[in-house]
Design a protein around this motif. Structure first.
Motif, PDB file in Angstrom:
ATOM      1  N   GLU A  99       0.821  -1.204   0.000  1.00 48.99           N
ATOM      2  CA  GLU A  99       0.000   0.000   0.000  1.00 48.99           C
ATOM      3  C   GLU A  99       0.861   1.262   0.000  1.00 48.99           C
ATOM      4  O   GLU A  99       0.561   2.238  -0.695  1.00 48.99           O
ATOM      5  N   LYS A 159       1.897   6.734  -6.675  1.00 51.15           N
ATOM      6  CA  LYS A 159       0.646   7.045  -7.370  1.00 51.15           C
ATOM      7  C   LYS A 159       0.298   5.987  -8.422  1.00 51.15           C
ATOM      8  O   LYS A 159      -0.079   6.303  -9.553  1.00 51.15           O
ATOM      9  N   SER A 199       0.906   3.980  -2.989  1.00 47.70           N
ATOM     10  CA  SER A 199       0.496   5.346  -2.677  1.00 47.70           C
ATOM     11  C   SER A 199       1.584   6.356  -3.014  1.00 47.70           C
ATOM     12  O   SER A 199       1.323   7.380  -3.666  1.00 47.70           O
TER      13      SER A 199
END
Length: 368
Positions: free
Chosen positions: A198, A205, A202
């Motif tokens: 994750e 992007k 993140s």
């Protein structure tokens, strides 16, 4: 160079565009870098570089990236300070470079640079010399080159390797610029570098893990060790990740990152004269020394940074750590992954238990 450019001009425009796109790396990378706190718009970032030649030496890597010291390269790779410059470079080799945030993105500050040689193209420099850390388009934009196929021999180019200084989830991290090898997965990269899928998705992007491409340049945030450095110290923003160490306080102090406590472990740098490096103590204890105050507590003379306002001073203070687990028991001397005595992959305790079972079985058979 001119002849090569002339041959390219003879190609049909559509074919030329196809070849240009096919030669480009999987994706260009722009690392988000919005740090605005004092002194946080610049930081030290780590770059992963894979030499094209297995015989590449540490000295050659240092020259390519214009590193100021051989010791700094050793520190970034956790190599012993006695490792000589002609030693083979690990592959990949980690390079620590200053990173500058500007306009919401980050790039290495002023370094590295490259002087164009006969026969060079920007794509050859990007992919061949710098192992895909940048694209030829990024080099062209950073150096105001209008035609990537026309660069002058001797021209000096700035190579803007992407980097970042931003905290992640409110925590300071060391950003690692990483070129994805063939066959990699986001899960595998996360496991290798001690982060989560994750977090990688993140920070970069990415819509999902399936979009990962070989040759893609990833921003991998590495956990940094906590410290007791004073907020007034010059090196108050010092961040060190596991597997590396840093020379600070004018190279007088060597700070590594402990993966057990996740706290900085700093010691005086060996081999430097006391005239160059002032002695740092906590009462009767020297910097880095530890004493046990009880069964479950240890006191250490910890590094607290350095100042140079009136004179060069290395700061230190006493810190106390709990060496017991939640049940109040001291940790065992040999953890499960230790090098305890083994016989062909068996632990000694496993072997004793197995022999005991065999003897019981033999006794049972004799009774029959």
């Amino acid at each position: 160079m001119v002849a090569a450019a002339a041959r390219m001009e003879l190609l049909p425009p559509v074919l030329f565009l196809f070849l240009l796109l096919a030669a480009a790396p999987a994706t260009a990378a722009k690392f988000t870098c919005n740090s605005t706190a004092p002194r946080a718009n610049t930081c030290q970032a780590l770059i992963s570089y894979t030499p094209s030649n297995a015989t590449t030496t540490l000295a050659a890597v240092r020259a390519l990236f214009q590193l100021r010291s051989h010791r700094g390269l050793l520190a970034a790779n956790g190599l012993p300070p006695s490792t000589p410059p002609p030693a083979p470079a690990p592959s990949p080799v980690r390079v620590r470079l200053p990173c500058l945030c500007s306009g919401g993105v980050g790039a290495t500050f002023q370094r590295p640079t490259y002087k164009v040689r006969a026969g060079d193209t920007l794509d050859a420099v990007a992919r061949g010399v710098f192992a895909g850390l940048v694209t030829f388009q990024e080099i062209a934009a950073a150096n105001n080159v209008s035609d990537p196929n026309r660069v002058a021999v001797g021209q000096e180019l700035w190579i803007p390797v992407p980097c970042s200084c931003d905290p992640v989830a409110g925590q300071g991290v060391v950003h690692y610029t990483y070129v994805v090898p063939q066959g990699s997965s986001v899960a595998g990269i996360a496991q290798e570098f001690g982060t989560t899928e994750e977090t990688i998705l993140s920070v970069n992007k990415m819509a999902d893990a399936k979009s990962l491409l070989a040759g893609q340049v990833l921003d991998v945030p590495l956990r940094a060790c906590g410290s007791n450095i004073s907020n007034t110290a010059i090196d108050r923003n010092l961040l060190v990740s596991n597997g590396t160490y840093i020379l600070t306080a004018n190279n007088c102090v060597m700070c590594g990152c402990s993966s057990n406590t996740w706290q900085l472990d700093c010691q005086p740098t060996q081999g430097l004269s006391t005239s160059a490096c002032p002695v740092s103590k906590c009462g009767d204890m020297f910097l880095g020394n530890t004493s046990s105050t009880s069964t479950c507590e240890a006191t250490k003379c910890s590094y607290a940074g350095y100042t140079n306002t009136t004179s060069f001073t290395i700061l230190a203070n006493l810190t106390t750590t709990n060496t017991c687990n939640a049940a109040g028991m001291a940790p065992t001397a040999q953890p499960e992954h230790s090098s305890a005595f083994r016989v062909e992959g068996w632990r000694w305790t496993d072997l004793v238990v197995s022999l005991h079972v065999v003897l019981l079985c033999l006794g049972y058979l004799r009774q029959d």
